[in-house]
Design an enzyme around this catalytic site. Structure first.
Site, short mmCIF file in Angstrom:
data_model
loop_
_atom_site.label_atom_id
_atom_site.label_comp_id
_atom_site.label_asym_id
_atom_site.label_seq_id
_atom_site.Cartn_x
_atom_site.Cartn_y
_atom_site.Cartn_z
N ILE A 116 0.87 -1.17 0.00
CA ILE A 116 0.00 0.00 0.00
C ILE A 116 0.91 1.22 0.00
O ILE A 116 1.90 1.25 0.73
CB ILE A 116 -0.98 0.01 1.20
N ALA A 117 0.60 2.19 -0.86
CA ALA A 117 1.44 3.39 -0.93
C ALA A 117 0.64 4.54 -1.53
O ALA A 117 -0.26 4.34 -2.35
CB ALA A 117 2.69 3.13 -1.76
N GLU A 146 2.90 -7.14 6.83
CA GLU A 146 4.20 -6.89 7.44
C GLU A 146 4.51 -5.41 7.25
O GLU A 146 4.19 -4.84 6.21
CB GLU A 146 5.32 -7.71 6.77
N ASN A 205 8.85 2.12 10.47
CA ASN A 205 7.80 2.87 9.79
C ASN A 205 6.69 3.24 10.79
O ASN A 205 5.61 2.67 10.79
CB ASN A 205 7.24 2.08 8.61
N TYR A 218 -2.11 1.61 11.07
CA TYR A 218 -2.64 0.26 11.25
C TYR A 218 -3.22 0.09 12.66
O TYR A 218 -4.27 -0.53 12.84
CB TYR A 218 -1.56 -0.79 10.98
#
Length: 153
Positions: free
Chosen positions: A65-66, A99, A104, A111
């Site tokens: 995801i970005a 993961e 980060n 999350y």
């Protein structure tokens, strides 16, 4: 995601990850069973983010995801993650794994706010630089999104 989106997705991928996936990976995933490839388009800018979700029976993995660097800080990552959670629930996923690099902190906080909990670590999982991964899990309700916290049971 369509084949026309891949060039922009690869640009975001390269700016976001130290070991980016090449275009061929995304091309192969377009036809892979169980793969959900999502892009986030805005009226003023196509493909400002993307996510890759793998679904196998009642389990899923958020593989990538970005959000494009110039669009970060506008809650688009949160919006995109909610889209992943919705797709996963629609596909019958009950347990969604991912993961994330230990360093980060921004992603880990995102999350956490969405109900992911740490269930393990993978030593030296990432390269460039070498770093451990935290394995996170979110349990989804079968058949749809979770009810609001104040909903009657």
């Amino acid at each position: 995601m369509t084949a026309d989106d891949i060039a922009r997705v690869v640009t975001i991928e390269r700016a976001s990850f130290s070991t980016p996936w090449p275009a061929e990976i995304f091309e192969g995933l377009l036809t892979r069973d169980g793969a959900e490839l999502l892009v986030l388009d805005l009226p003023e800018a196509p493909v400002v983010g993307y996510a890759i979700l793998w679904c196998i029976l009642d389990q899923g993995e958020l593989a990538n995801i970005a959000v494009a660097e110039e669009w970060r800080g506008h809650a688009l990552g949160s919006f995109l993650l909610q889209g992943v959670l919705d797709h996963a629930a629609e596909r019958g996923v009950e347990r969604l794994f991912l993961e994330v690099r230990e360093s980060n902190v921004v992603a880990r906080e995102l999350y956490r706010t969405r109900g992911f909990v740490e269930v393990g670590r993978r030593a030296d999982y990432y390269r460039s630089p070498r770093e451990d991964a935290r394995v996170l899990l979110k349990t989804l309700r079968s058949g749809g999104a979770e009810p609001p916290k104040d909903a009657e049971r």
